[in-house]
Design an enzyme around this catalytic site. Structure first.
Site, PDB file in Angstrom:
ATOM      1  N   ASP A 163       0.834  -1.177   0.061  1.00 45.49           N
ATOM      2  CA  ASP A 163      -0.070   0.061   0.023  1.00 45.49           C
ATOM      3  C   ASP A 163       0.996   1.326  -0.031  1.00 45.49           C
ATOM      4  O   ASP A 163       0.758   2.006   0.891  1.00 45.49           O
ATOM      5  CB  ASP A 163      -0.847   0.210   1.280  1.00 45.49           C
ATOM      6  CG  ASP A 163      -1.840   1.109   1.196  1.00 45.49           C
ATOM      7  OD1 ASP A 163      -2.414   1.674   0.219  1.00 45.49           O
ATOM      8  OD2 ASP A 163      -2.247   1.845   2.562  1.00 45.49           O
ATOM      9  N   GLU A 415       3.506  -8.281   7.253  1.00 42.70           N
ATOM     10  CA  GLU A 415       2.248  -8.705   6.947  1.00 42.70           C
ATOM     11  C   GLU A 415       2.246  -9.715   5.771  1.00 42.70           C
ATOM     12  O   GLU A 415       1.261  -9.534   4.834  1.00 42.70           O
ATOM     13  CB  GLU A 415       1.122  -7.795   6.489  1.00 42.70           C
ATOM     14  CG  GLU A 415       0.925  -6.656   7.568  1.00 42.70           C
ATOM     15  CD  GLU A 415      -0.393  -5.922   7.382  1.00 42.70           C
ATOM     16  OE1 GLU A 415      -0.989  -5.758   6.202  1.00 42.70           O
ATOM     17  OE2 GLU A 415      -0.795  -5.040   8.383  1.00 42.70           O
ATOM     18  N   TYR A 470      -6.269  -3.014  13.015  1.00 42.62           N
ATOM     19  CA  TYR A 470      -7.122  -1.729  12.821  1.00 42.62           C
ATOM     20  C   TYR A 470      -8.661  -1.897  13.320  1.00 42.62           C
ATOM     21  O   TYR A 470      -9.584  -1.632  12.413  1.00 42.62           O
ATOM     22  CB  TYR A 470      -7.251  -1.786  11.269  1.00 42.62           C
ATOM     23  CG  TYR A 470      -6.038  -1.395  10.567  1.00 42.62           C
ATOM     24  CD1 TYR A 470      -5.589   0.002  10.756  1.00 42.62           C
ATOM     25  CD2 TYR A 470      -4.858  -2.281  10.521  1.00 42.62           C
ATOM     26  CE1 TYR A 470      -4.279   0.512  10.457  1.00 42.62           C
ATOM     27  CE2 TYR A 470      -3.452  -1.626   9.952  1.00 42.62           C
ATOM     28  CZ  TYR A 470      -3.245  -0.260   9.936  1.00 42.62           C
ATOM     29  OH  TYR A 470      -2.159   0.150   9.508  1.00 42.62           O
ATOM     30  N   GLU A 505       1.099  -1.320  13.951  1.00 44.03           N
ATOM     31  CA  GLU A 505       0.374  -0.341  13.166  1.00 44.03           C
ATOM     32  C   GLU A 505      -0.964  -0.373  13.992  1.00 44.03           C
ATOM     33  O   GLU A 505      -1.552  -1.354  14.355  1.00 44.03           O
ATOM     34  CB  GLU A 505       0.212  -0.805  11.793  1.00 44.03           C
ATOM     35  CG  GLU A 505       1.235  -0.404  10.936  1.00 44.03           C
ATOM     36  CD  GLU A 505       0.906  -1.088   9.356  1.00 44.03           C
ATOM     37  OE1 GLU A 505      -0.207  -1.156   9.007  1.00 44.03           O
ATOM     38  OE2 GLU A 505       2.104  -1.642   8.966  1.00 44.03           O
TER      39      GLU A 505
HETATM   40  C1  GCB Z   1      -1.334  -2.098   6.681  1.00 42.21           C
HETATM   41  C2  GCB Z   1      -0.134  -2.019   5.906  1.00 42.21           C
HETATM   42  C3  GCB Z   1       0.117  -1.014   5.485  1.00 42.21           C
HETATM   43  C4  GCB Z   1      -1.070  -0.319   4.945  1.00 42.21           C
HETATM   44  C5  GCB Z   1      -2.143  -0.052   5.961  1.00 42.21           C
HETATM   45  C6  GCB Z   1      -3.395   0.686   5.579  1.00 42.21           C
HETATM   46  O1  GCB Z   1      -1.711  -3.060   7.300  1.00 42.21           O
HETATM   47  O2  GCB Z   1       0.892  -2.815   6.643  1.00 42.21           O
HETATM   48  O3  GCB Z   1       1.180  -0.856   4.692  1.00 42.21           O
HETATM   49  O4  GCB Z   1      -0.714   1.137   4.480  1.00 42.21           O
HETATM   50  O5  GCB Z   1      -2.290  -1.352   6.626  1.00 42.21           O
HETATM   51  O6  GCB Z   1      -3.484   1.871   5.980  1.00 42.21           O
HETATM   52  O7  GCB Z   1      -4.102  -0.082   5.193  1.00 42.21           O
END
Ligand code: GCB
Length: 592
Positions: A163, A415, A470, A505
């Site tokens: 991403d 990931e 997330y 993250e």
């Molecule tokens: C993730 C990835 C990261 C993305 C992020 C997102 O899990 O590791 O590279 O930018 O999510 O914002 O979706």
């Protein structure tokens, strides 16, 4: 490999500036001998820079294939009898190098440096035509992986599973350098603490001759010699050592000399921070003191220059890290410029150093959704050859960054698919590679939400559990109460593993300037509420030893229905101004 440096025996010249540049859109460069003559139809191209955001038409911006960089290089007259080398800090992702039309090197991998011995190809005092072909195509055998598909309109399209925008070019400085023929080829430094004393171990590799001895001198920040040694390996003891501490860096300088009698044949300088790193149960110890990581996953990403290194941008970023109270960052998702690690060493910022192994998960698209129907591990996709390249990238990363005190933990992938038996087989030997390359630092990888606790088959190999989660964004979007329940439950599961957990993250896309009460996703208020919820979860679980918000700043991605002008999860905007969440983080981290 020793980076170009200026010492009493070494010299270097930067080749940064404007080069000639042509994209080989027709695939005719080889047959037309582009490396032997001025490039046809060239335009000026700055080095370092990504080429993509400098141009104005979509086709040129999105080009993938061979692009040629060329310039003339005058080899300094005083470099006769020296070993003359070219040092390219980053050519994304593959490079071929010619001097006056003769191919002198090829290199794979876009985020790590390579050196080319130019002896025999250039003459001191003369000018040479230097051509570098940079290729930005990703395949299943590159790290990171990708695949080229043909679109319905007949265009070639680069597909990848990470991403961030696939910026390309000569992203960091290019040097020519002179060193003696009998020379220091490599230095490895390790450090330990013995009561009030520091113990600096060194191991020196010399190349190009036998008739010599090795001498070492360790100087403190005032330039006073505090310890000396002889022989290619040994230990130096520093009584009353000044430790390298997070937030309070102290750097010694090791001078390594190759001597013949009293003549100093070669001299190289290596900074040294004396500190220890250890995992003890669920604690992460730096200098035997529990360390809690606060900070970000970052990106090398800027307006106009793309992924290029720039000292001014770097200093701004580090000043913002200091302002917000961050003590650390992860080099998501590739090794950053050497200058960034030097700066982290000086500033006392702790680094989780990551390989470019991102997107080894074909269940993911831009972010967490949107796989394109490939199987991750198979003879046709990520396979043994990919694993070989991945192993080499781990070795190369350790070789480049092993002496940085700021680096405390290796992340060998971000990931990847990790819930399948194929993943277990793929990763088991890679952890061995990392530990063999560096027995002194813990090793881990970053786990994805698709492989929650109880299903991941790779985390068993890791010293530290790094997880990206997330809850409240990709799941339970807009429902922070349910997110809190789900996240707490999962983290309680991970905590039973008895290892330290770093949340590498967590984040919510936020449009700067969008305000909503009550808070809704994408608003500045929601980003704050989201972070508050996450922090409650972390604070309730002892095994959590760190929190890295995704991301430090907004960054460019490929277009997609999940992205509005790129990824907007930054605590700062892409031009490095704070969103409301930055103030919340500042308060939380400054109080720790
Ligand atoms: C993730 C990835 C990261 C993305 C992020 C997102 O899990 O590791 O590279 O930018 O999510 O914002 O979706």
């Amino acid at each position: 490999m020793i980076r170009p440096q200026e010492t009493s025996t070494r010299d270097r010249r930067s080749l940064d500036g404007l080069w000639s540049y042509t994209q080989d859109t027709e695939g005719r460069a080889q047959e037309q001998g582009w490396a032997s003559a001025p490039l046809p139809g060239s335009r000026p191209m700055p080095v370092p820079a990504s080429f993509n955001d400098l141009v104005t038409d979509a086709r040129t911006r999105g080009f993938h294939g061979d692009m040629y960089y060329q310039r003339k290089v005058r080899i300094p007259r005083g470099w006769a009898d020296q070993r003359v080398t070219l040092y390219v800090e980053s050519a994304t992702h593959q490079a071929t190098v010619w001097v006056d039309g003769t191919e002198v090197a090829q290199h794979q991998g876009g985020y790590l440096p390579f050196e080319v011995d130019l002896s025999g190809h250039v003459q001191a005092g003369d000018e040479a035509l230097l051509t570098i072909c940079v290729n930005n195509q990703l395949t299943f055998q590159t790290i990171p992986p990708g695949v080229t598909e043909e679109s319905p309109s007949g265009e070639k399209q680069q597909i990848y599973w990470h991403d961030f925008y696939n910026y390309a070019g000569l992203h960091r400085s290019v040097w020519i350098a002179a060193s003696p023929r009998t020379r220091v080829e490599d230095v490895t430094v390790t450090t330990d603490v013995d009561g009030p004393a520091g113990v600096v171990g060194y191991d020196v590799e010399v190349a190009g001759g036998d008739d010599h001895e090795v001498r070492t001198l360790l100087r403190d920040e005032d330039g006073e010699v505090v310890a000396t040694g002889t022989g290619p390996s040994g230990t130096l003891r520093v009584e009353e050592v000044q430790l390298w501490q997070p937030g309070a860096a102290y750097l010694y300088t090791l001078e390594v000399q190759v001597v013949r009698g009293e003549e100093v044949v070669d001299s190289v300088l290596q900074t040294v921070g004396v500190r220890t790193v250890r995992v003890d149960g669920t604690r992460f110890l730096i200098n035997d003191t529990p360390f809690y990581f606060t900070g970000f996953g970052m990106h090398e990403d800027h307006v106009t220059i793309g992924k290029a290194h720039n000292d001014a941008m770097m200093v701004r970023d580090f000043n913002l890290l200091r302002w917000i109270g961050a003590n650390s960052f992860r080099t998501a998702h590739y090794p950053y410029s050497e200058a960034v690690l030097d700066h982290a060493d000086r500033e006392g910022i702790v680094v989780i150093d990551e390989t470019p192994a991102v997107g080894l998960n074909m269940g993911l698209g831009g972010g967490i959704f949107g796989g394109q129907g490939y199987k991750t591990f198979s003879p046709e996709t990520v396979n043994e050859e990919t694993q070989r390249v991945h192993a080499q990238v781990i070795r190369d990363l350790v070789a480049r960054d092993k002496n940085h005190p700021s680096v405390v933990l290796w992340s060998i992938a971000n990931e990847p698919e990790s819930e399948t038996p194929e993943a277990e087989d793929y990763f088991r030997p890679l952890f061995d590679v990392a530990r063999e390359a560096d027995p002194t630092r813990p090793v881990g990888f970053v786990n994805v939400m698709l492989a929650p606790h109880g299903t991941c088959r790779v985390s068993q190999f890791a010293d530290v559990l790094m997880v990206n989660r997330y809850y409240g964004w990709y799941v339970n979007n807009g429902d922070l109460a349910s997110a809190e329940v789900g996240f707490t439950q999962e983290l309680e599961g991970w905590a039973t593993e008895g290892k330290p957990i770093i949340i590498t993250e967590y984040g919510a896309d936020t449009m700067p300037g969008l305000h909503q009460l009550p808070a809704e996703p994408w608003s500045e208020e929601y980003q704050r509420d989201y972070l508050d919820m996450n922090h409650r979860v972390f604070d309730a679980i002892d095994a959590v030893v760190g929190e890295h918000v995704w991301n430090f700043a907004d960054f460019a991605t490929k277009p997609g229905i999940m992205r509005v002008g790129g990824n907007k999860k930054g605590a700062f905007t892409r031009d490095r101004q704070p969103k409301a969440a930055a103030h919340l983080l500042r308060q939380r981290w400054s109080d720790r």
